[in-house]
Motif scaffolding. Structure first.
Motif, mmCIF file in Angstrom:
data_model
loop_
_atom_site.group_PDB
_atom_site.id
_atom_site.type_symbol
_atom_site.label_atom_id
_atom_site.label_comp_id
_atom_site.label_asym_id
_atom_site.label_seq_id
_atom_site.Cartn_x
_atom_site.Cartn_y
_atom_site.Cartn_z
ATOM 1 N N UNK A 88 37.673 58.062 38.673
ATOM 2 C CA UNK A 88 37.693 56.818 37.359
ATOM 3 C C UNK A 88 39.312 56.057 37.384
ATOM 4 N N UNK B 136 39.788 54.036 40.819
ATOM 5 C CA UNK B 136 39.580 52.856 40.527
ATOM 6 C C UNK B 136 40.522 52.005 39.697
ATOM 7 N N UNK B 137 41.096 52.557 39.019
ATOM 8 C CA UNK B 137 41.602 51.656 38.232
ATOM 9 C C UNK B 137 43.527 51.333 38.735
ATOM 10 N N UNK C 7 44.306 43.245 40.069
ATOM 11 C CA UNK C 7 44.413 43.322 39.058
ATOM 12 C C UNK C 7 45.294 42.729 38.845
ATOM 13 N N UNK D 23 39.129 38.726 36.759
ATOM 14 C CA UNK D 23 40.862 39.506 36.352
ATOM 15 C C UNK D 23 39.641 40.834 37.520
ATOM 16 N N UNK E 192 38.048 43.852 39.088
ATOM 17 C CA UNK E 192 38.088 45.153 38.918
ATOM 18 C C UNK E 192 37.230 45.845 40.135
ATOM 19 N N UNK E 193 37.689 46.826 40.265
ATOM 20 C CA UNK E 193 36.697 47.333 42.051
ATOM 21 C C UNK E 193 35.919 47.779 41.945
ATOM 22 N N UNK E 194 34.559 47.242 42.561
ATOM 23 C CA UNK E 194 33.109 47.350 42.151
ATOM 24 C C UNK E 194 32.516 48.527 43.296
ATOM 25 N N UNK E 195 31.202 48.705 43.133
ATOM 26 C CA UNK E 195 31.142 49.890 43.988
ATOM 27 C C UNK E 195 31.288 49.539 45.423
ATOM 28 N N UNK E 196 30.879 48.321 45.971
ATOM 29 C CA UNK E 196 30.952 47.758 47.492
ATOM 30 C C UNK E 196 31.864 48.082 48.184
ATOM 31 N N UNK F 241 34.638 50.401 47.070
ATOM 32 C CA UNK F 241 35.274 51.523 46.867
ATOM 33 C C UNK F 241 35.361 52.322 47.918
ATOM 34 N N UNK F 242 36.041 52.971 48.201
ATOM 35 C CA UNK F 242 36.684 53.688 49.312
ATOM 36 C C UNK F 242 35.692 54.795 49.114
ATOM 37 N N UNK G 206 25.334 50.738 47.137
ATOM 38 C CA UNK G 206 26.692 50.189 46.911
ATOM 39 C C UNK G 206 26.609 48.662 46.290
ATOM 40 N N UNK G 207 25.668 47.873 47.529
ATOM 41 C CA UNK G 207 25.404 46.803 47.160
ATOM 42 C C UNK G 207 24.307 46.153 46.116
ATOM 43 N N UNK H 73 26.916 46.208 43.042
ATOM 44 C CA UNK H 73 28.467 45.461 42.945
ATOM 45 C C UNK H 73 27.911 44.524 41.578
ATOM 46 N N UNK I 266 29.781 46.952 36.493
ATOM 47 C CA UNK I 266 31.239 47.326 36.042
ATOM 48 C C UNK I 266 31.419 48.378 35.414
ATOM 49 N N UNK J 30 34.146 51.139 34.101
ATOM 50 C CA UNK J 30 35.463 51.354 34.096
ATOM 51 C C UNK J 30 35.501 53.513 34.793
ATOM 52 N N UNK J 31 34.893 54.040 34.059
ATOM 53 C CA UNK J 31 35.166 55.393 34.331
ATOM 54 C C UNK J 31 35.135 56.464 35.272
ATOM 55 N N UNK J 32 34.277 56.408 36.027
ATOM 56 C CA UNK J 32 33.197 56.961 36.990
ATOM 57 C C UNK J 32 33.634 56.467 38.494
ATOM 58 N N UNK J 33 34.613 55.712 38.567
ATOM 59 C CA UNK J 33 34.663 55.459 39.891
ATOM 60 C C UNK J 33 33.679 55.066 41.086
ATOM 61 N N UNK J 34 32.628 54.900 40.591
ATOM 62 C CA UNK J 34 31.235 54.751 40.802
ATOM 63 C C UNK J 34 30.610 56.355 42.137
#
Lengths: 773, 193
Positions: A666, A669-670, A678, A697, A699-703, A705-706, B159-160, B163, B166, B168-172
């Protein structure tokens, strides 16, 4: 004989205790609470950045069917407070200036509170808000930090020191006086100076800010809120509504994310006053636009670092000059400066170091606590600065840092012990795992066509609790139930991080009892012992130590009673697998029978097996991280893709590895958003936020993320519970530095001077500085 | 039909204006009106007399007290209010209630009662995919929407599919692992293990 301690769980990863209720939709967050007769509140927020309210006409609003009350600055207490206090006595004007009112006649930013309505439905309340007529006298305003710090700047608020925008005062100290440190830098063989700007970002918690207040005829106020610090909220609320603290009860609800953003009192006083006026439960739930404009943000910063160093890469002296934008009110501004200052001295070693910093008022949304609390700003500025020096010297950035990071079991320039300062170990291990040297070369080699690759590193450090910057303590109450199960009452606030699970693990480990026989009851000022809030990465370290010591007291009571029951010395007993065991014979005595014996006074004093314990933290320990990043940049569009992140952390013993990893994920991501995407954009004409939505605004989304890898450098911290230190903030502190340095590497060693690094900035950098290596 | 088109257009206009409302879609366009909407909600047939152009989210939370579906942004940008409509994951804040007439709606509360989909919930717990939990119901629904159509998705497909949700805690990271775990578990059940 061997004792079976199959219930030991430290180092294991039991599931978060709240998971099942959350995954089935059963958890009740504030917005899910339903009360009979509950009214809904809505706020009228200022459309002006700075204005004096001349008059407010609420007659049309009150005439609307379903409206019960309208309150504003002419009808509510004119009491100044600071929304960020921790201790009741926190009123030092240099640290905690009181600048806020529930409603102020002078509004100081677009989004400041003007009035509030309570009505039968949210829709009616919002309609009524539009029927309030306000006459404003516009005042001059200042939005940018640059303008706010300039000589003869417009005063954003009446609270600036000596008619400037300075909030609180300067924090300035070092191991020598400032002139000497600057002189040492000047006399060093080489010098570097760089200025870095960090943007204002939002916590972006998914649960919008919401509160419910209920005042009843018995003159008691109960308030449900997703707070990070209920006791200080109670202190502020009681003062504002004129009730003794026993009559104000604050209940923390399950937190839908906070990250520091719910540490300071926000609109709680509004619903409290509306409930007192209507004698009905009153709820407010902000919409997302309101969350962006009228809650809290991270402090925007301009940080200038000056360093003197030798040609072999040895840092000789460093000076940090930091300016933060606190927005329209003081809140935790001066404290954030103080917390930031401390990090100056606990990361790198040098002969001479000095920090000078302050925060300044502007007519923009209020800045406040946010994960890292001043540290991410300093870490990104400093790590980019350090890479700049390494580049200038032609030294590898990892080697350069290894030369200068603090050593463990030594003293820093301030003469303070460094304890388990394992930052260097994190860096070395990370460089090995990431194949740093190879990949650093490969990145350049594989850059071709329109894609440029870069590899970067950043380190970070963060404390575990307030000490020694401030006093720190927490309390825990433990009560054995009749069947041998355990109730733990704690003031530690679980924000979804799994703090409750970790505390239960520590208690289970100490008493050798199963996790599912432990109940951790969270924060409610009416029942919980005192705590100072979920902040400063203190829950595991400070809260865990308190639970550990309290559990030891319970253990002593159990052994003492067992000794009385059997008639042999208590040294002959041990706890094991949920029982008290007589070590010689192996005879087991159940907790339940010991508790029964104690309650009936069968063998000694009649009593309950229970303990209340306060733990005061008197050790200043730090957690360390090294973050490695690979980025790929499309030179045509300027788009940056983060390919991979490796985080190596030292947080002592890891109590719950899966949860701890989750914290790091997490934090990444932040940190990625902070580095690349952001930013709350303030319109410099009007002071309005240009992007107050999740659409604007980014924020990084799942697709996006590295791949993220996490490694923990274990090593028990002697003062920590089972050797643990904090993780929450350190998880995000080092990420932006690594990413920005990777971008600089990909672009051939350009100097980056601000975040977020947008595509447009990349293109600018390309035209200015690009050279193929 | 025409109403639907007009609503959709207006809906889109509001969407780009970031001016959605929790209670009603198309605020200001309609005065009070009455319409009966019939739909299947978590396996139960429901008939609702709507007085306004309520959002599905409002109806779920305030009429049926199904508060597992969360209000996160009201603008269709966070996914906290995701539900399945005829097995497709959509944001309930952006759906006017009349749009679900004749359809099947499944919320997080309904997932637990579905032997196949509840496997996803188990996987989320086991993979430590839940922190604050506010995004969790929406994430589970998006995962369900994916796994109902692609039983063995690739990581990229996962991931798609997530997407629009959102977190904010887990970085997915653990959430993506949870979806993979759920896919494996569902396959095991299917294969009769």
């Amino acid at each position: 004989m061997g004792i079976d301690n199959s219930h030991d769980t430290v180092g294991c990863s039991p599931y978060n205790r709240e998971s099942w209720d959350k995954v089935t939709g059963n958890t009740q967050y504030i917005d899910d609470l339903r009360f009979k007769g509950m009214l809904h509140a809505a706020l009228l927020l200022s459309p002006h950045a700075h204005a004096r309210i001349k008059s407010i006409d609420v007659s049309d609003a009150l005439a609307l069917d379903g409206v019960h009350a309208v309150i504003h600055c002419f009808t509510t207490p004119n009491i100044l407070y600071n929304s960020a206090i921790r201790f009741y006595s926190d009123i030092d004007p240099s640290e905690m200036p009181c600048t806020e009112r529930v409603f102020d006649q002078e509004v100081k930013f677009v989004g400041d509170r003007v009035a509030a309505v309570a009505a039968e439905s949210e829709e009616t309340a919002r309609t009524a808000v539009k029927l309030i007529h306000v006459e404003y006298e516009l005042l001059p305003s200042v939005y940018s930090l640059d303008e706010a710090v300039a000589d003869a700047a417009v005063q954003a608020t009446p609270f600036g020191i000596s008619k400037t925008n300075l909030c609180g005062g300067w924090v300035a100290y070092g191991n020598q006086d400032e002139a000497s440190v600057l002189q040492t830098i000047k006399q060093s063989p080489l010098q570097s100076v760089s200025t870095f700007r960090t943007s204002r970002v939002h916590h972006g918690y998914l649960e919008p800010v919401a509160h419910v207040a209920h005042y009843t005829p018995s003159k008691k106020l109960t308030l449900w809120t997703s707070s990070q610090s209920v006791f200080s909220f109670r202190d502020v609320l009681a003062q504002l509504v004129g009730l003794p603290q026993n009559a104000v009860r604050i209940i923390k609800t399950v937190s839908g994310g906070a990250f520091g953003g719910k540490l300071e009192v926000m609109h709680e006083p509004v619903v409290a006053l509306l409930s007192m006026q209507t004698m009905r439960p009153v709820k407010i739930r902000l919409n997302r636009k309101e969350v962006f404009s009228s809650t809290r943000t991270r402090h925007e910063a301009i940080i200038t670092l000056s360093s003197g160093y030798a040609s072999n890469g040895r840092l000789i002296a460093q000076h940090v000059y930091s300016l933060l934008n606190t927005g329209a009110y003081a809140g935790s501004g001066p404290n954030t400066v103080g917390a930031q200052s401390g990090k100056t001295f606990v990361q790198y070693d040098a002969e001479a170091m000095y920090y000078r910093g302050a925060c300044f008022y502007t007519n923009t949304p209020i800045a406040g606590a946010m994960r890292g609390y001043g540290c991410p700003q300093l870490m990104v500025a400093r790590e980019v600065h350090m890479d700049g020096i390494a580049r200038k010297l032609g030294i590898d950035p990892v080697q350069f840092r290894l030369q200068n990071l603090l050593l463990p079991d030594a003293k820093n320039c301030m003469g303070k012990p460094t304890h388990q300062a394992l930052g260097r170990v994190c860096l070395e291990e990370g460089a090995k795992q990431f194949c740093w040297e190879e990949r650093r070369k490969q990145a350049i080699a594989k850059s071709s066509g329109t894609t440029r690759y870069g590899i970067g590193v950043g380190t970070a450090v963060h404390g575990s609790g307030w000490y020694s910057v401030y006093q720190d303590m927490t309390s825990v109450t433990m009560m054995m139930n009749n069947d041998g199960s355990l109730q733990i009452l704690t003031g530690i606030h679980d924000l979804g991080t799994g703090a409750k699970t970790v505390l239960a693990q520590i208690a289970a480990q100490t008493l050798h009892i199963p996790l599912d026989t432990i109940e951790v009851i969270e924060v409610d000022t009416a029942v919980s012992p005192l705590d100072l809030g979920a902040q400063a990465s203190r829950s595991t370290y400070v809260g865990g130590n308190c639970v550990l010591e309290c559990a030891q007291q319970i253990k002593e009571q159990l052994l003492e009673e067992a000794s009385l029951m059997v008639g042999i010395d208590e040294q002959q007993f041990a706890l094991g697998d949920g029982d008290v065991i007589e070590m010689v014979s192996g005879k087991r005595i159940s907790f339940a029978s010991i508790i029964d014996s104690a309650q009936k006074g069968l063998h000694g004093k009649q009593r309950q097996i229970a303990a209340v314990h306060s733990y005061a933290s008197h050790t200043s320990v730090y957690s360390y991280s090294a973050v490695f990043a690979e980025v790929a940049i499309d030179v045509e569009s300027g788009a940056i893709k983060v390919m991979e992140i490796l985080c190596v952390h030292n947080s002592g013993t890891i109590i719950n590895p899966a949860q701890c990893e989750g914290q790091v994920h997490g934090g990444v991501q932040m940190g990625l958003g902070y580095a690349l995407s952001e930013e709350m954009e303030i319109d410099l004409e009007t002071g309005r936020i240009k992007n107050p939505s999740f659409k604007g605004y980014h924020m990084f989304r799942s697709h996006q993320m590295p791949k993220i890898s996490v490694t923990f450098i274990q090593g028990a911290e002697p003062s920590g519970p089972y050797g643990a230190k904090g993780i929450g903030e350190c998880a995000t502190d080092g990420v932006a530095g690594a990413v920005v340095n990777a971008v600089a590497h990909a672009l051939g060693g350009v100097s980056i001077d601000h975040i977020p690094v947008h595509a447009t900035y990349v293109k600018e950098l390309l035209t200015q500085n690009y050279r193929v290596q | 039909m025409l109403l639907g088109v007009v609503l959709s257009l207006y809906h889109f206009f509001l969407y780009i204006q970031d001016d959605f409302d929790y209670t009603v879609c198309c605020k200001g366009m309609y005065m009070e009106y009455r319409e009966t909407v019939s739909f299947v909600l978590n396996g139960i047939e429901r008939k609702l007399e709507t007085k306004r152009a309520w959002t599905l989210l409002y109806v779920l939370r305030e009429v049926y007290q199904l508060t597992g579906t969360k209000y996160g942004c009201g603008t269709g940008d966070c996914g906290a209010c995701r539900v399945l409509i005829d097995n497709v994951a959509v944001n309930a804040c952006s759906v006017p209630i009349h749009k679900v007439d004749g359809k099947t709606v499944l919320t997080i509360e309904g997932v637990a009662g579905d032997p196949q989909l509840s496997i996803i919930q188990q996987a989320f717990v086991e993979a430590h995919a839940i922190q604050c939990g506010f995004c969790t119901p929406g994430m589970v629904i998006s995962a369900a929407g994916l796994l109902l159509h692609i039983s063995e998705p690739t990581e990229k497909e996962i991931r798609e599919a997530l997407k629009d949700n959102l977190c904010r805690c887990t970085g997915y990271v653990h959430i993506i692992e949870a979806v993979k775990l759920a896919s494996n578990k569902m396959k095991e059940v299917e294969d009769g293990h």
